[in-house]
Motif scaffolding. Structure first.
Motif: not given
Length: 105
Positions: A42-54
């Motif tokens: 399990d890893i909690v992540i805090a991406p922006t939409p652009a970061q997640l797409r990258e």
């Protein structure tokens, strides 16, 4: 390949995309305390939409199974999606950090 190797490989992909993350769940307990495990990481992540797409664009599809649609929906809902390491069959749950103040802290 150990779970630590798997975590380090996924962490490198998250870092490359500039996504903040935090190891949580049973493997955080192993890392910081006493050994106990389930069959996922399990890893909690805090991406922006652009970061997640990258991140999704850089995930090597021959090495990981991931559904882009599920990842983008998880971001919208502040829920979770997973990727599967094809070499080890480990499932990595990527949990989107909630926007509430408690979660951000």
């Amino acid at each position: 390949m150990s779970f630590l190797d798997v975590v380090e490989r996924v962490a490198a992909l998250l870092e490359r995309a500039g996504i903040p993350y935090m190891l949580t769940g049973s493997f955080a307990g192993v890392y910081y305390g006493s050994p106990r495990s389930t069959q996922d990481i399990d890893i909690v992540i805090a991406p922006t939409p652009a970061q997640l797409r990258e991140f999704l664009a850089t995930v090597p599809r021959a090495e990981y199974y991931v559904m882009d649609k599920d990842a983008l929906e998880a971001l919208r809902r502040e829920s979770m999606f997973n990727i599967v390491d094809m070499k080890t069959s480990w499932k990595i749950d990527l949990i989107i950090c909630k926007s509430r103040a408690f979660s951000r802290e």
